[in-house]
Every structure is written in C-alpha cells, then in structure tokens.
Design a protein around this motif. Structure first.
Motif, PDB file in Angstrom:
ATOM      1  N   GLN A   1       0.821  -1.218   0.000  1.00  0.00           N
ATOM      2  CA  GLN A   1       0.000   0.000   0.000  1.00  0.00           C
ATOM      3  C   GLN A   1       0.851   1.262   0.000  1.00  0.00           C
ATOM      4  O   GLN A   1       0.492   2.249  -0.646  1.00  0.00           O
ATOM      5  CB  GLN A   1      -0.945   0.006   1.208  1.00  0.00           C
ATOM      6  CG  GLN A   1      -2.071  -0.988   1.096  1.00  0.00           C
ATOM      7  CD  GLN A   1      -3.130  -0.766   2.140  1.00  0.00           C
ATOM      8  OE1 GLN A   1      -3.626   0.360   2.289  1.00  0.00           O
ATOM      9  NE2 GLN A   1      -3.496  -1.806   2.854  1.00  0.00           N
TER      10      GLN A   1
ATOM     11  N   GLU B   1       1.544   1.039  -4.191  1.00  0.00           N
ATOM     12  CA  GLU B   1       0.336   1.794  -4.534  1.00  0.00           C
ATOM     13  C   GLU B   1       0.435   3.263  -4.130  1.00  0.00           C
ATOM     14  O   GLU B   1      -0.378   4.070  -4.572  1.00  0.00           O
ATOM     15  CB  GLU B   1      -0.878   1.151  -3.852  1.00  0.00           C
ATOM     16  CG  GLU B   1      -1.119  -0.284  -4.299  1.00  0.00           C
ATOM     17  CD  GLU B   1      -2.140  -1.007  -3.439  1.00  0.00           C
ATOM     18  OE1 GLU B   1      -2.903  -0.346  -2.708  1.00  0.00           O
ATOM     19  OE2 GLU B   1      -2.174  -2.249  -3.495  1.00  0.00           O
TER      20      GLU B   1
ATOM     21  N   ARG C   1      -0.293   4.964  -1.369  1.00  0.00           N
ATOM     22  CA  ARG C   1      -1.530   5.486  -0.790  1.00  0.00           C
ATOM     23  C   ARG C   1      -1.292   6.578   0.238  1.00  0.00           C
ATOM     24  O   ARG C   1      -2.179   7.377   0.500  1.00  0.00           O
ATOM     25  CB  ARG C   1      -2.316   4.353  -0.131  1.00  0.00           C
ATOM     26  CG  ARG C   1      -2.869   3.351  -1.100  1.00  0.00           C
ATOM     27  CD  ARG C   1      -3.691   2.302  -0.351  1.00  0.00           C
ATOM     28  NE  ARG C   1      -4.286   1.364  -1.266  1.00  0.00           N
ATOM     29  CZ  ARG C   1      -5.480   1.526  -1.824  1.00  0.00           C
ATOM     30  NH1 ARG C   1      -6.194   2.597  -1.563  1.00  0.00           N
ATOM     31  NH2 ARG C   1      -5.961   0.643  -2.653  1.00  0.00           N
TER      32      ARG C   1
ATOM     33  N   GLY D   1      -4.403   7.433   3.296  1.00  0.00           N
ATOM     34  CA  GLY D   1      -5.121   6.563   2.373  1.00  0.00           C
ATOM     35  C   GLY D   1      -4.936   5.078   2.664  1.00  0.00           C
ATOM     36  O   GLY D   1      -5.464   4.226   1.950  1.00  0.00           O
TER      37      GLY D   1
END
Length: 105
Positions: free
Chosen positions: A15, A19, A21, A25
């Motif tokens: 994450q 990603e 985030r 997030g």
C-alpha cells in the motif's frame, strides 16, 4: 504468528511503496485481513505441509532438497495458490461465481 506478521508487513509495503496510498489513504482493514489470513490459513497450512514433506522425503542432501522442491512447486504450490485465492476472495466479499472466475483468470 510469523506468517501473519509477514503478510501484514507485505500489505503495508504494497500500500505504501507500490500503490503509494500515503498514511491517510492506508486501508487498515485490508492489512488486518491479510494478517488474519496469514495467521489462520497460510501459517498453519504451509507449516503442516513442510512437516509432511519432511516426513515423506527425509534427509538433508542436495538430492533430497531437489525432490522436495519438485514436489512442493509441482504439487503443493498450484493447489495452495487456488485455495489462497479462494480464501482472499471470500474475505473480500466476492460471490462464489466471482471468486471462481477470478481463480480461473
């Protein structure tokens, strides 16, 4: 416990680094699900499989290691992957049909 911790850490890495985030997030429920899957499914299943593998093919020579790798990767890994995908799909709320389609894909 180790499998749960490693899978949780892997999800945090996925994450945050893959990603990207960010902390706001980050999906904590997703990380907790992965930790739970590691604790309740991956750890017990893989640990039991390695004990069975040691019982089936005893020894610690290079030939024994090759035999174990062939049996593990040729027999256990494909079955385990299908089961792992089914478990993760179920914990994410996929219907039986959607889960089966994802496994086939």
């Amino acid at each position: 416990l180790v499998a749960g911790a490693l899978m949780g850490a892997g999800d945090v890495i996925a994450q945050q680094l893959v990603e990207q985030r960010g902390l706001h997030g980050h999906q904590c429920p997703r990380t907790l699900k992965m930790m739970g899957i590691g604790l309740c499914f991956v750890g017990p299943v893989v640990g039991s499989w390695y004990r069975i593998l040691d019982w089936l093919i005893p020894g610690n020579t290079k030939v024994v290691a090759v035999k174990k790798v062939i049996l593990d990767q040729g027999g256990f890994a494909p079955c385990f992957l299908g089961c792992f995908l089914a478990v993760t799909g179920a914990t994410n709320g996929l219907s039986l049909q959607d889960n089966w389609a994802k496994i086939q894909q």
